[in-house]
Design an enzyme around this catalytic site. Structure first.
Site, PDB file in Angstrom:
ATOM      1  CG  ASP A  13      42.565  44.906  34.591  1.00  0.00           C
ATOM      2  OD1 ASP A  13      43.294  45.057  35.574  1.00  0.00           O
ATOM      3  OD2 ASP A  13      41.367  45.235  34.555  1.00  0.00           O
ATOM      4  N   GLY A  15      48.136  42.690  31.852  1.00  0.00           N
ATOM      5  CA  GLY A  15      49.082  41.650  32.268  1.00  0.00           C
ATOM      6  C   GLY A  15      50.412  42.253  32.718  1.00  0.00           C
ATOM      7  CE  LYS A  16      49.037  47.803  34.508  1.00  0.00           C
ATOM      8  NZ  LYS A  16      47.765  47.408  33.874  1.00  0.00           N
ATOM      9  N   GLY A  40      45.298  46.089  40.341  1.00  0.00           N
ATOM     10  CA  GLY A  40      45.285  44.701  40.762  1.00  0.00           C
ATOM     11  C   GLY A  40      46.174  43.946  39.793  1.00  0.00           C
ATOM     12  CG  HIS A  41      49.549  45.055  38.915  1.00  0.00           C
ATOM     13  ND1 HIS A  41      50.603  45.923  38.879  1.00  0.00           N
ATOM     14  CD2 HIS A  41      48.496  45.730  38.394  1.00  0.00           C
ATOM     15  CE1 HIS A  41      50.192  47.083  38.358  1.00  0.00           C
ATOM     16  NE2 HIS A  41      48.924  46.985  38.069  1.00  0.00           N
ATOM     17  CB  THR A  42      47.085  38.417  38.485  1.00  0.00           C
ATOM     18  OG1 THR A  42      45.954  39.258  38.626  1.00  0.00           O
ATOM     19  CG2 THR A  42      46.807  37.054  39.060  1.00  0.00           C
ATOM     20  CD  GLN A 223      45.621  52.792  37.744  1.00  0.00           C
ATOM     21  OE1 GLN A 223      46.489  53.642  37.884  1.00  0.00           O
ATOM     22  NE2 GLN A 223      45.351  51.934  38.693  1.00  0.00           N
ATOM     23  CB  THR A 300      35.822  45.926  41.801  1.00  0.00           C
ATOM     24  OG1 THR A 300      36.084  45.819  40.399  1.00  0.00           O
ATOM     25  CG2 THR A 300      36.431  47.220  42.305  1.00  0.00           C
ATOM     26  CG  LEU A 331      48.788  35.040  20.581  1.00  0.00           C
ATOM     27  CD1 LEU A 331      48.351  36.283  19.813  1.00  0.00           C
ATOM     28  CD2 LEU A 331      50.172  34.603  20.104  1.00  0.00           C
TER      29      LEU A 331
END
Ligand code: GDP
Ligand code: IMO
Ligand code: MG
Length: 429
Positions: A13, A15-16, A40-42, A223, A300, A331
């Protein structure tokens, strides 16, 4: 011209998704090489949010090729429903733009159920998995009893494969007090997975061709290094290698095709699920980070644990994963703190350590040694150039680089695609 591997350098998580989406403008093929729909990539593009679990984060850009590589574990129903969700947002997905490795192992209901049965039986020792069946599916792959996508084409042997799979799973299920599962149930699930065959391909060939034609490839990790099955906080890890080297084996290219390894790094630290977290702030500081950073799991919905930046851990990720540049994200979440802490070493039994020990008990017991640095009051949110950053923020970034031993190549200051500062183009070799 080249390739870039994007990996997480902490516990996921980081920020990939945002960074892969941004970089995918410069790449023609975007490849997932490990993990599954535990990821879960946003992406946020002009106010529209996309949440991706299996589809590579380049999928929203037209005319790109998205590859789900052999190193992934694929839940067919999860993929089919994700394709529908993303299509409903106006994204075009066709067998021309989406390619799934024909040798990818499948996640079936037996895997999801075993994941959940084990977690429920583990009490305080539970890992806090996503419950998606990731671990059991990788176990079956390594145990040489997985059913792979290409097996759907070989109808004559499918019944035998199901029988072998269930001989293993039903013994375990009985041990856990669950009902054995009938072969017909699995056969039905596999039947429902058939539409994915339209996307199946020898994806290693597609990548080889792209390389030959000088097209850029972007490898998208899931991950993070501390969840890596070898290098992470074992056993509180995921079941795959998440480090950059896995991009080669997990997609079928040679290591020399990988290019630069970009470690996506949050300006503080978060973790979902159980396990050691030396810099955790289970207090008002952590709450503030969680609120400002909207730290709830994409998959989740669980609240993420938050804490100070751990430079020891990220340096370890740089070392074990060969990371040669960082994309520092979020940042802006640190805006407004009077002072910030950075973990620069650990203390354990009177000794100072410059790495996280491998054994679980030590990992739980290390005490962080902090350096305190000044915070900044002016907002960095949405900054798109160095010039817009307060001097203390620039100092913080420079200090992070120095402590972890890798330069910052990109900086992210909000969830939006456009709020990104490019320092050094990772595609340029
Ligand atoms: P991933 O799994 O590494 O792709 O990361 P996630 O998408 O699970 O979590 C990162 C979260 O932070 C998402 O909600 C992103 O939209 C958001 N995000 C990414 N970069 C930034 C940033 O620079 N600032 C802020 N405030 N949010 C960001
Ligand atoms: P992305 O790609 C954060 C964590 C789970 C659990 C452990 C094992 O979005 O960064 P698993 O279901 O994989 O067996 O769970 O790993 N985990 C993640 N944490 N981000 C992820 O992915 C994760 N994928 C798995 O919470 O602690
Ligand atoms: Mg995520």
């Amino acid at each position: 011209m080249g390739s870039v591997v994007v990996v997480g350098s902490q516990w996921g998580d980081e920020g990939k998704g945002k960074i892969v989406d941004w970089l995918s403008e410069r790449a023609e093929v975007i490849v997932r090489f490990q993990g599954g729909h535990n990821a879960g990539h946003t992406l946020v593009i002009d106010g529209v949010t996309y949440k991706l679990s299996l589809l590579p984060s380049g999928v929203v850009r037209p005319n790109k090729v998205s590859v789900i590589g052999n190193g992934v574990v694929l839940d067919p129903q999860a993929l089919l429903s994700e394709i529908e969700t993303v299509r409903a947002k106006g994204v075009e997905i066709s067998p021309k733009t989406l390619k799934v490795a024909e040798n990818v192992p499948l996640i079936l209901s037996v895997h999801r159920e075993l994941d959940q049965l084990r977690e429920a039986a583990s009490g305080a020792g539970a890992i806090g998995t996503t419950g998606r069946g990731i671990g059991p599916a990788y176990e079956d792959k390594v145990g040489r009893r997985a059913i792979r996508l290409s097996d759907l084409l070989d109808e004559a042997s499918l019944a035998l494969r199901i029988e072998r799979l269930l001989a293993h799973h039903n013994a375990l299920r009985v041990g856990f007090g669950a009902e054995p599962i009938a072969a017909a149930t699995i056969a039905e699930e596999l039947e429902a997975a058939r539409p994915i065959l339209a996307y199946a391909d020898a994806t290693y060939r597609i990548l080889r061709e792209a390389r030959r034609e000088g097209r850029n490839i972007l490898f998208e990790g899931a991950q993070g290094s501390m969840l890596d099955i070898d290098h992470g906080t074992y056993p509180f890890v995921t079941s795959s290698n998440t480090v950059g080297g896995q991009a080669a084996a997990g997609s079928g290219v040679g290591p020399s095709s990988l290019g630069r390894i970009l470690g996506i790094t949050k300006a503080y630290t978060t973790r979902v699920g159980n396990g050691p977290f030396p810099t955790e702030q289970a207090n008002a500081i952590g709450e503030r980070m969680g609120e400002r950073g909207a730290e709830f799991g994409t998959v989740t919905g669980r609240k993420r644990r938050c804490g100070w930046f751990d430079a020891v851990m990220v340096r370890q990720a740089v070392e074990t994963g060969g990371i040669d540049g960082l994309a520092l994200t979020k940042l802006d979440v640190l805006d407004g703190f009077d002072e910030l802490k950075i973990c620069v070493a650990y203390r354990l039994n009177g000794e100072t350590l410059d790495r996280l020990p491998a054994d679980g008990a030590s990992q739980m017991n290390v005490e962080p040694v902090y350096e305190t640095v000044s915070g900044w009051k002016r907002s960095t949110r949405g900054a798109r150039s160095w010039g817009e950053l307060p001097a203390e923020a620039v100092k913080y970034v420079r200090h992070v680089e120095e402590l972890v031993g890798a330069p910052v190549a990109m900086l992210s200051t909000s969830p939006e695609r456009i709020d990104t500062i490019l320092v050094d183009d990772p595609f340029r070799i």
